[in-house]
Design a protein around this motif. Structure first.
Motif, PDB file in Angstrom:
ATOM      1  N   SER A 103      -7.650  -6.955  -9.229  1.00  0.00           N
ATOM      2  CA  SER A 103      -7.985  -6.541 -10.586  1.00  0.00           C
ATOM      3  C   SER A 103      -7.764  -5.049 -10.799  1.00  0.00           C
ATOM      4  CB  SER A 103      -9.439  -6.888 -10.909  1.00  0.00           C
ATOM      5  OG  SER A 103     -10.303  -6.143 -10.070  1.00  0.00           O
ATOM      6  N   ILE A 104      -7.652  -4.702 -12.070  1.00  0.00           N
ATOM      7  CA  ILE A 104      -7.574  -3.308 -12.508  1.00  0.00           C
ATOM      8  C   ILE A 104      -8.728  -3.124 -13.487  1.00  0.00           C
ATOM      9  CG2 ILE A 104      -6.204  -1.596 -13.776  1.00  0.00           C
ATOM     10  CD1 ILE A 104      -3.688  -3.221 -12.834  1.00  0.00           C
ATOM     11  N   GLY A 105      -9.511  -2.079 -13.281  1.00  0.00           N
ATOM     12  CA  GLY A 105     -10.696  -1.856 -14.099  1.00  0.00           C
ATOM     13  C   GLY A 105     -10.378  -1.472 -15.536  1.00  0.00           C
ATOM     14  N   LEU A 106     -11.413  -1.376 -16.323  1.00  0.00           N
ATOM     15  CA  LEU A 106     -11.271  -1.147 -17.759  1.00  0.00           C
ATOM     16  C   LEU A 106     -10.665   0.237 -18.050  1.00  0.00           C
ATOM     17  CD1 LEU A 106     -12.034  -2.897 -20.238  1.00  0.00           C
ATOM     18  CD2 LEU A 106     -14.091  -1.481 -20.443  1.00  0.00           C
ATOM     19  N   LEU A 107      -9.623   0.226 -18.880  1.00  0.00           N
ATOM     20  CA  LEU A 107      -8.879   1.453 -19.196  1.00  0.00           C
ATOM     21  C   LEU A 107      -9.049   1.831 -20.657  1.00  0.00           C
ATOM     22  CD1 LEU A 107      -5.498   0.434 -17.500  1.00  0.00           C
ATOM     23  CD2 LEU A 107      -7.283   1.881 -16.501  1.00  0.00           C
ATOM     24  N   GLY A 108      -9.234   3.113 -20.896  1.00  0.00           N
ATOM     25  CA  GLY A 108      -9.232   3.623 -22.258  1.00  0.00           C
ATOM     26  C   GLY A 108      -7.816   3.976 -22.676  1.00  0.00           C
ATOM     27  N   PRO A 109      -7.649   4.475 -23.903  1.00  0.00           N
ATOM     28  CA  PRO A 109      -6.313   4.795 -24.415  1.00  0.00           C
ATOM     29  C   PRO A 109      -5.562   5.770 -23.509  1.00  0.00           C
ATOM     30  CG  PRO A 109      -8.059   5.678 -25.835  1.00  0.00           C
ATOM     31  CD  PRO A 109      -8.705   4.749 -24.878  1.00  0.00           C
ATOM     32  N   LYS A 110      -4.315   5.427 -23.249  1.00  0.00           N
ATOM     33  CA  LYS A 110      -3.373   6.230 -22.436  1.00  0.00           C
ATOM     34  C   LYS A 110      -3.739   6.309 -20.957  1.00  0.00           C
ATOM     35  CE  LYS A 110      -1.605   6.826 -26.462  1.00  0.00           C
ATOM     36  NZ  LYS A 110      -0.826   5.663 -26.922  1.00  0.00           N
ATOM     37  N   GLU A 111      -4.712   5.515 -20.536  1.00  0.00           N
ATOM     38  CA  GLU A 111      -5.042   5.477 -19.106  1.00  0.00           C
ATOM     39  C   GLU A 111      -4.221   4.394 -18.406  1.00  0.00           C
ATOM     40  OE1 GLU A 111      -9.694   6.975 -19.090  1.00  0.00           O
ATOM     41  OE2 GLU A 111      -9.312   4.824 -19.118  1.00  0.00           O
ATOM     42  N   SER A 112      -3.996   4.602 -17.108  1.00  0.00           N
ATOM     43  CA  SER A 112      -3.291   3.619 -16.290  1.00  0.00           C
ATOM     44  C   SER A 112      -4.121   3.267 -15.067  1.00  0.00           C
ATOM     45  CB  SER A 112      -1.950   4.180 -15.800  1.00  0.00           C
ATOM     46  OG  SER A 112      -1.077   4.355 -16.877  1.00  0.00           O
ATOM     47  N   GLY A 113      -3.904   2.069 -14.575  1.00  0.00           N
ATOM     48  CA  GLY A 113      -4.564   1.641 -13.353  1.00  0.00           C
ATOM     49  C   GLY A 113      -3.602   0.789 -12.546  1.00  0.00           C
ATOM     50  N   LYS A 114      -3.955   0.553 -11.298  1.00  0.00           N
ATOM     51  CA  LYS A 114      -3.029  -0.107 -10.395  1.00  0.00           C
ATOM     52  C   LYS A 114      -3.772  -1.079  -9.481  1.00  0.00           C
ATOM     53  CE  LYS A 114      -0.863   2.159  -6.821  1.00  0.00           C
ATOM     54  NZ  LYS A 114       0.096   3.109  -6.196  1.00  0.00           N
ATOM     55  N   ILE A 116       2.960  -3.324 -16.663  1.00  0.00           N
ATOM     56  CA  ILE A 116       2.450  -4.043 -17.839  1.00  0.00           C
ATOM     57  C   ILE A 116       1.790  -3.037 -18.773  1.00  0.00           C
ATOM     58  CG2 ILE A 116       0.942  -5.901 -18.671  1.00  0.00           C
ATOM     59  CD1 ILE A 116       0.943  -7.106 -15.894  1.00  0.00           C
ATOM     60  N   SER A 117       2.061  -3.172 -20.056  1.00  0.00           N
ATOM     61  CA  SER A 117       1.340  -2.370 -21.048  1.00  0.00           C
ATOM     62  C   SER A 117       0.509  -3.287 -21.916  1.00  0.00           C
ATOM     63  CB  SER A 117       2.308  -1.596 -21.945  1.00  0.00           C
ATOM     64  OG  SER A 117       3.039  -0.686 -21.176  1.00  0.00           O
ATOM     65  N   GLY A 118      -0.541  -2.723 -22.446  1.00  0.00           N
ATOM     66  CA  GLY A 118      -1.353  -3.452 -23.416  1.00  0.00           C
ATOM     67  C   GLY A 118      -1.922  -2.427 -24.369  1.00  0.00           C
ATOM     68  N   GLY A 119      -1.986  -2.781 -25.631  1.00  0.00           N
ATOM     69  CA  GLY A 119      -2.461  -1.805 -26.603  1.00  0.00           C
ATOM     70  C   GLY A 119      -3.356  -2.423 -27.645  1.00  0.00           C
ATOM     71  N   ASP A 120      -3.361  -1.802 -28.813  1.00  0.00           N
ATOM     72  CA  ASP A 120      -4.288  -2.202 -29.872  1.00  0.00           C
ATOM     73  C   ASP A 120      -3.990  -3.586 -30.451  1.00  0.00           C
ATOM     74  OD1 ASP A 120      -5.365   0.256 -29.395  1.00  0.00           O
ATOM     75  OD2 ASP A 120      -4.513   1.228 -31.160  1.00  0.00           O
ATOM     76  N   SER A 121      -2.807  -4.130 -30.151  1.00  0.00           N
ATOM     77  CA  SER A 121      -2.501  -5.476 -30.650  1.00  0.00           C
ATOM     78  C   SER A 121      -3.016  -6.559 -29.693  1.00  0.00           C
ATOM     79  CB  SER A 121      -0.999  -5.626 -30.853  1.00  0.00           C
ATOM     80  OG  SER A 121      -0.336  -5.442 -29.621  1.00  0.00           O
ATOM     81  N   MET A 122      -3.690  -6.147 -28.600  1.00  0.00           N
ATOM     82  CA  MET A 122      -4.329  -7.083 -27.675  1.00  0.00           C
ATOM     83  C   MET A 122      -3.361  -8.099 -27.076  1.00  0.00           C
ATOM     84  SD  MET A 122      -7.911  -7.681 -29.690  1.00  0.00           S
ATOM     85  CE  MET A 122      -7.138  -7.690 -31.314  1.00  0.00           C
ATOM     86  N   LYS A 123      -2.227  -7.592 -26.621  1.00  0.00           N
ATOM     87  CA  LYS A 123      -1.255  -8.435 -25.909  1.00  0.00           C
ATOM     88  C   LYS A 123      -0.772  -7.652 -24.690  1.00  0.00           C
ATOM     89  CE  LYS A 123      -0.494 -11.804 -29.085  1.00  0.00           C
ATOM     90  NZ  LYS A 123      -1.889 -11.976 -29.530  1.00  0.00           N
ATOM     91  N   ASN A 137      -2.759   1.233 -20.692  1.00  0.00           N
ATOM     92  CA  ASN A 137      -3.291   1.027 -22.038  1.00  0.00           C
ATOM     93  C   ASN A 137      -2.571   2.019 -22.951  1.00  0.00           C
ATOM     94  OD1 ASN A 137      -4.691   1.073 -24.434  1.00  0.00           O
ATOM     95  ND2 ASN A 137      -6.728   1.097 -23.495  1.00  0.00           N
ATOM     96  N   ASP A 138      -1.639   1.507 -23.744  1.00  0.00           N
ATOM     97  CA  ASP A 138      -0.881   2.420 -24.608  1.00  0.00           C
ATOM     98  C   ASP A 138      -1.393   2.410 -26.052  1.00  0.00           C
ATOM     99  OD1 ASP A 138       0.156   0.021 -25.470  1.00  0.00           O
ATOM    100  OD2 ASP A 138       2.190   0.380 -24.730  1.00  0.00           O
ATOM    101  N   GLY A 139      -2.613   1.940 -26.218  1.00  0.00           N
ATOM    102  CA  GLY A 139      -3.225   1.963 -27.547  1.00  0.00           C
ATOM    103  C   GLY A 139      -3.854   3.305 -27.858  1.00  0.00           C
ATOM    104  N   ASN A 140      -4.465   3.389 -29.023  1.00  0.00           N
ATOM    105  CA  ASN A 140      -5.100   4.632 -29.480  1.00  0.00           C
ATOM    106  C   ASN A 140      -6.593   4.486 -29.729  1.00  0.00           C
ATOM    107  OD1 ASN A 140      -2.656   6.307 -29.704  1.00  0.00           O
ATOM    108  ND2 ASN A 140      -2.083   4.847 -31.313  1.00  0.00           N
ATOM    109  N   MET A 141      -7.062   3.264 -29.806  1.00  0.00           N
ATOM    110  CA  MET A 141      -8.468   3.068 -30.154  1.00  0.00           C
ATOM    111  C   MET A 141      -9.373   3.401 -28.966  1.00  0.00           C
ATOM    112  SD  MET A 141      -8.201  -0.359 -32.504  1.00  0.00           S
ATOM    113  CE  MET A 141      -9.978  -0.504 -32.715  1.00  0.00           C
ATOM    114  N   PRO A 142     -10.617   3.792 -29.260  1.00  0.00           N
ATOM    115  CA  PRO A 142     -11.536   4.165 -28.175  1.00  0.00           C
ATOM    116  C   PRO A 142     -11.793   3.010 -27.200  1.00  0.00           C
ATOM    117  CG  PRO A 142     -12.570   4.437 -30.344  1.00  0.00           C
ATOM    118  CD  PRO A 142     -11.189   3.940 -30.587  1.00  0.00           C
ATOM    119  N   LYS A 143     -12.052   3.394 -25.972  1.00  0.00           N
ATOM    120  CA  LYS A 143     -12.283   2.411 -24.905  1.00  0.00           C
ATOM    121  C   LYS A 143     -13.396   1.423 -25.255  1.00  0.00           C
ATOM    122  CE  LYS A 143     -13.163   2.518 -19.905  1.00  0.00           C
ATOM    123  NZ  LYS A 143     -13.397   3.438 -18.759  1.00  0.00           N
TER     124      LYS A 143
END
Ligand SMILES: [Cu+2]
Length: 150
Positions: free
Chosen positions: A106-117, A30-37, A57-63
């Protein structure tokens, strides 16, 4: 007696078919980015199936302004209700310990370009289980989905 045996035999045959159709485990990206989807809003699983969810998190905005997480809730729990209760828990990355009893995985809070599992076993009870991003307002604008167990 005989009909019971036939029923059991066909049940076993049915289960064998199921186990062929449903592999032992699966990985959902699953990806999610700056469009919040989320790119995936529906995951299907068989009861007790092993699932790995990878969130990127494939967005660019700060965590701090646009972090994303992934929280799968237990049966009967409402995504928006969780989000509302978690909104003040910034210090716990919007995933407060006080709500832990509502969470399957759950997967914890991710900043831009981070991944979690998250690795977990799908519930054995068929049904629909909600998941969401609990960063403030994200669930409200649609950053959520469902796990359908059947
Ligand atoms: Cu989010």
């Amino acid at each position: 007696m005989k009909s019971k045996q036939i029923a059991l035999t066909s049940l076993l045959a049915f289960c064998a078919t199921l186990s062929v159709a449903a592999p032992d485990g699966k990985t959902i990206m699953i990806s999610g980015g700056d469009s919040m989807k989320y790119t995936v809003t529906k995951i299907e699983a068989s009861p007790g199936q092993k699932i790995v969810v990878v969130l990127k998190n494939d967005g660019n905005m700060p965590k701090e302004a646009m972090g994303h997480n992934w929280i799968l809730l237990k049966a009967g729990e409402d995504a928006q209700a969780y989000a509302n209760a978690a909104v003040t828990a910034k210090a716990e990355n919007y995933q407060p310990k006080s709500l832990a009893s509502k969470v399957i995985a759950s997967i914890g809070l991710l900043g831009p370009k981070e991944s979690g599992k998250a690795s977990f076993t799908a519930p054995t009870a068929p049904g629909t289980y909600a998941y969401l991003c609990s960063f403030p307002a994200h669930c409200q604008v649609g950053m959520k989905g469902v796990l359908v167990v059947k």
